[in-house]
Design a protein around this motif. Sequence first.
Motif, PDB file in Angstrom:
ATOM      1  N   ARG A  93       0.822  -1.211   0.000  1.00 26.08           N
ATOM      2  CA  ARG A  93       0.000   0.000   0.000  1.00 26.08           C
ATOM      3  C   ARG A  93       0.859   1.265   0.000  1.00 26.08           C
ATOM      4  N   TRP A  94       1.979   1.231   0.692  1.00 21.66           N
ATOM      5  CA  TRP A  94       2.887   2.393   0.662  1.00 21.66           C
ATOM      6  C   TRP A  94       3.417   2.630  -0.754  1.00 21.66           C
ATOM      7  N   ILE A  95       3.806   1.548  -1.425  1.00 18.79           N
ATOM      8  CA  ILE A  95       4.346   1.696  -2.781  1.00 18.79           C
ATOM      9  C   ILE A  95       3.250   2.205  -3.723  1.00 18.79           C
ATOM     10  N   THR A  96       2.031   1.688  -3.572  1.00 22.61           N
ATOM     11  CA  THR A  96       0.923   2.159  -4.399  1.00 22.61           C
ATOM     12  C   THR A  96       0.668   3.641  -4.176  1.00 22.61           C
ATOM     13  N   ALA A  97       0.693   4.057  -2.913  1.00 22.08           N
ATOM     14  CA  ALA A  97       0.454   5.466  -2.598  1.00 22.08           C
ATOM     15  C   ALA A  97       1.525   6.362  -3.214  1.00 22.08           C
ATOM     16  N   LEU A  98       2.785   5.939  -3.152  1.00 23.30           N
ATOM     17  CA  LEU A  98       3.870   6.717  -3.762  1.00 23.30           C
ATOM     18  C   LEU A  98       3.705   6.778  -5.281  1.00 23.30           C
ATOM     19  N   ALA A  99       3.359   5.638  -5.875  1.00 20.73           N
ATOM     20  CA  ALA A  99       3.188   5.600  -7.337  1.00 20.73           C
ATOM     21  C   ALA A  99       2.027   6.483  -7.774  1.00 20.73           C
ATOM     22  N   ASP A 100       0.929   6.433  -7.037  1.00 20.14           N
ATOM     23  CA  ASP A 100      -0.243   7.235  -7.401  1.00 20.14           C
ATOM     24  C   ASP A 100       0.047   8.729  -7.327  1.00 20.14           C
ATOM     25  N   ARG A 101       0.985   9.116  -6.482  1.00 18.36           N
ATOM     26  CA  ARG A 101       1.354  10.528  -6.356  1.00 18.36           C
ATOM     27  C   ARG A 101       2.509  10.912  -7.274  1.00 18.36           C
ATOM     28  N   GLY A 102       3.019   9.965  -8.052  1.00 19.31           N
ATOM     29  CA  GLY A 102       4.142  10.246  -8.946  1.00 19.31           C
ATOM     30  C   GLY A 102       5.435  10.536  -8.206  1.00 19.31           C
ATOM     31  N   LEU A 103       5.641   9.895  -7.051  1.00 24.88           N
ATOM     32  CA  LEU A 103       6.811  10.190  -6.215  1.00 24.88           C
ATOM     33  C   LEU A 103       7.922   9.151  -6.333  1.00 24.88           C
ATOM     34  N   LEU A 104       7.756   8.162  -7.209  1.00 26.15           N
ATOM     35  CA  LEU A 104       8.804   7.159  -7.389  1.00 26.15           C
ATOM     36  C   LEU A 104       9.829   7.672  -8.394  1.00 26.15           C
ATOM     37  N   ARG A 105      11.036   7.924  -7.938  1.00 28.66           N
ATOM     38  CA  ARG A 105      12.092   8.381  -8.842  1.00 28.66           C
ATOM     39  C   ARG A 105      12.590   7.214  -9.691  1.00 28.66           C
ATOM     40  N   ASP A 106      13.195   7.558 -10.822  1.00 25.30           N
ATOM     41  CA  ASP A 106      13.782   6.531 -11.682  1.00 25.30           C
ATOM     42  C   ASP A 106      14.813   5.734 -10.876  1.00 25.30           C
ATOM     43  N   GLY A 107      14.723   4.412 -11.002  1.00 23.54           N
ATOM     44  CA  GLY A 107      15.640   3.548 -10.271  1.00 23.54           C
ATOM     45  C   GLY A 107      15.244   3.316  -8.822  1.00 23.54           C
ATOM     46  N   PHE A 108      14.039   3.705  -8.442  1.00 18.37           N
ATOM     47  CA  PHE A 108      13.554   3.542  -7.067  1.00 18.37           C
ATOM     48  C   PHE A 108      13.749   2.110  -6.587  1.00 18.37           C
ATOM     49  N   ARG A 109      14.222   1.978  -5.346  1.00 19.21           N
ATOM     50  CA  ARG A 109      14.385   0.658  -4.751  1.00 19.21           C
ATOM     51  C   ARG A 109      13.745   0.630  -3.370  1.00 19.21           C
ATOM     52  N   THR A 110      13.162  -0.500  -3.049  1.00 14.43           N
ATOM     53  CA  THR A 110      12.542  -0.679  -1.741  1.00 14.43           C
ATOM     54  C   THR A 110      12.936  -2.034  -1.198  1.00 14.43           C
ATOM     55  N   VAL A 111      13.022  -2.129   0.122  1.00 13.75           N
ATOM     56  CA  VAL A 111      13.407  -3.379   0.764  1.00 13.75           C
ATOM     57  C   VAL A 111      12.606  -3.555   2.042  1.00 13.75           C
ATOM     58  N   ALA A 112      12.152  -4.786   2.276  1.00 12.65           N
ATOM     59  CA  ALA A 112      11.525  -5.172   3.540  1.00 12.65           C
ATOM     60  C   ALA A 112      12.430  -6.203   4.207  1.00 12.65           C
ATOM     61  N   LEU A 113      12.518  -6.119   5.517  1.00 10.16           N
ATOM     62  CA  LEU A 113      13.434  -6.987   6.244  1.00 10.16           C
ATOM     63  C   LEU A 113      12.768  -8.305   6.601  1.00 10.16           C
ATOM     64  N   THR A 114      13.511  -9.380   6.428  1.00 10.07           N
ATOM     65  CA  THR A 114      13.001 -10.702   6.746  1.00 10.07           C
ATOM     66  C   THR A 114      14.081 -11.488   7.483  1.00 10.07           C
ATOM     67  N   TYR A 115      13.744 -12.699   7.894  1.00 11.47           N
ATOM     68  CA  TYR A 115      14.673 -13.537   8.649  1.00 11.47           C
ATOM     69  C   TYR A 115      14.350 -14.990   8.340  1.00 11.47           C
ATOM     70  N   ILE A 116      15.362 -15.790   8.170  1.00 15.35           N
ATOM     71  CA  ILE A 116      15.174 -17.223   7.975  1.00 15.35           C
ATOM     72  C   ILE A 116      15.528 -17.954   9.262  1.00 15.35           C
ATOM     73  N   GLY A 117      16.736 -17.728   9.760  1.00 15.68           N
ATOM     74  CA  GLY A 117      17.130 -18.314  11.032  1.00 15.68           C
ATOM     75  C   GLY A 117      17.557 -19.758  10.930  1.00 15.68           C
ATOM     76  N   SER A 118      17.897 -20.292  12.070  1.00 22.16           N
ATOM     77  CA  SER A 118      18.471 -21.629  12.169  1.00 22.16           C
ATOM     78  C   SER A 118      17.411 -22.718  12.045  1.00 22.16           C
ATOM     79  N   PRO A 119      17.801 -23.892  11.513  1.00 17.07           N
ATOM     80  CA  PRO A 119      16.896 -25.046  11.557  1.00 17.07           C
ATOM     81  C   PRO A 119      16.493 -25.405  12.985  1.00 17.07           C
TER      82      PRO A 119
END
Length: 398
Positions: free
Chosen positions: A208-234
Motif C-alpha cells: 500500500r505504501w508503494i501504491t500510494a507513492l506511485a499514485d502521487r508520482g513520487l517514485l524516482r527513476d531507479g527507485f528501490r525498496t526493501v523489507a526486512l526478513t529472517y530465515i534463522g536456524s533449523p
Amino acid sequence: MSERVVSPTGHGYLLLDSHPAGCLRSVARMRAEVRASEKPSRRRPTALVIGSSGGYGLAITIAGLVRYGIDGVGISLERPAGRRSATAGWYRTIATEAIARESGSDFSFRNADAFADTTKTETLDLLAKRFGGVDYLIYSVAAPRRTDPRSGIIHRSVIKPLGAPYTAWNLEFADDGAASLREAVLAPATRAETAATVRVMGGEDWSRWITALADRGLLRDGFRTVALTYIGSPLTSAIYRKGTIGAAKMDLETTANALSKRLAAVGGRAYTSVNGAAISQALTGTPGIPLYASLLHGVLGDRFPSPVEQSVQLWDQLTADRPDLDESGRIRLDRWELSEPVQAAVAERWRSITPETLAELADIPWFRGQFHALYGFDVPGVEYDTPIETDLPWPKPS
C-alpha cells in the motif's frame, strides 16, 4: 520537570521504563560504528524509513544518515513520558534526529501509525513538498496488531508454530538477574491466527505504501525498496520460519516479487533482505530464540556482527548496480549465521543444554546486557543512580 531515578523494573522481557541517557548513549555508540562514504553521492538520496526507532530500522536510518547522507522521513509509533518514562524509541529518535542535524541531512521524524491511510497521505504530502520524489523505501515493521483503515478490522499477530505443538527451553531472568531455563510448550496456531499474523506482519501494508507513492508520482527513476526478513536456524524453524511469523515473512517475499514487476516502469526493484540474528524486542518475545541467540554468541563472540554492521552492508547492496542476491532474489546478510561450521557448533550446544550447563554454553551476560540496552540500561558511561529528566520533546519538524 519530571526528574527521577529510572530503574529497569518490569516482568520477564518487558520493562516498564526506559532510561533517557542510556538510550541516547546507545544511539551515539551505534553512530560511532559507521564511517562516511569515501565517495559521497552528488545528490543526497531521499529515503522513507518505516519503523525507524528501533531494531534494524533504527540501525538502517543511522547508517543511511552517516554513510550516504540520506534526506527524507522516518516513521515510528512511540509513547511520550507520563506516569512512566517515554518508550525507548522516543528517546532513540531524539538522538537520531541530532545525528541528522550533525550530518546536514534534511530528515524528519513522524510519530504516527504507519498502517493508517492518514499517515500515508500526510507523509507523502511532506515528501512531495520538500523533495519531489523518493529514491528508497525501507520497510522494517514488527507490530503486535494492525487496524486496517479500510475495513476497520483489528488484526493481531501471534507467535505460534503451525501444525503441531512446539516445545523448547526458554531463557528467563529473575528480578536479581539470575538466568534459568523453563520448558515452553506452545499450541499450534489456528488458520485465523495465521491469517491475522500475515495481515499484520506480511506485505499488504508495504504494498500500500508503494501504491500510494506511485499514485502521487513520487517514485524516482531507479527507485528501490526493501523489507526486512529472517530465515534463522533449523534449530528454531518450528517457531519461526515454519511458524506464523515465517508465514508472514514468506508473504513479504511474495510481495517483493509482485512489487518488482510493478516497479519495472521506473526501472525500480523491490527486495527482501534476510538479515542475521539481532537482539530486539521482537526476538525476546519468541520462545526459544533468546536461548539460541545466547548460544550463537557463545560460539561467535566478537565475530557476531552488530545491526549497524549489517545495515551498512544493506545500504551498500541497495546502492550497488548489481546487488548480491540469492537464487530467490533476496539480499542475504545472514550467511555468517547460517554457515555450516557455525550452525554445527550451535547445534552441539543446543543438544547439550541443561539448567546445569547453561552458564557454560550460553553467553548469558552478553544477552542480558543486550536486552537491557534495548531500554537504555546497562550502557557504559551512564550514571543510573542520578535523577534524570524523562519528559523530553519529540524532535520538531525541520
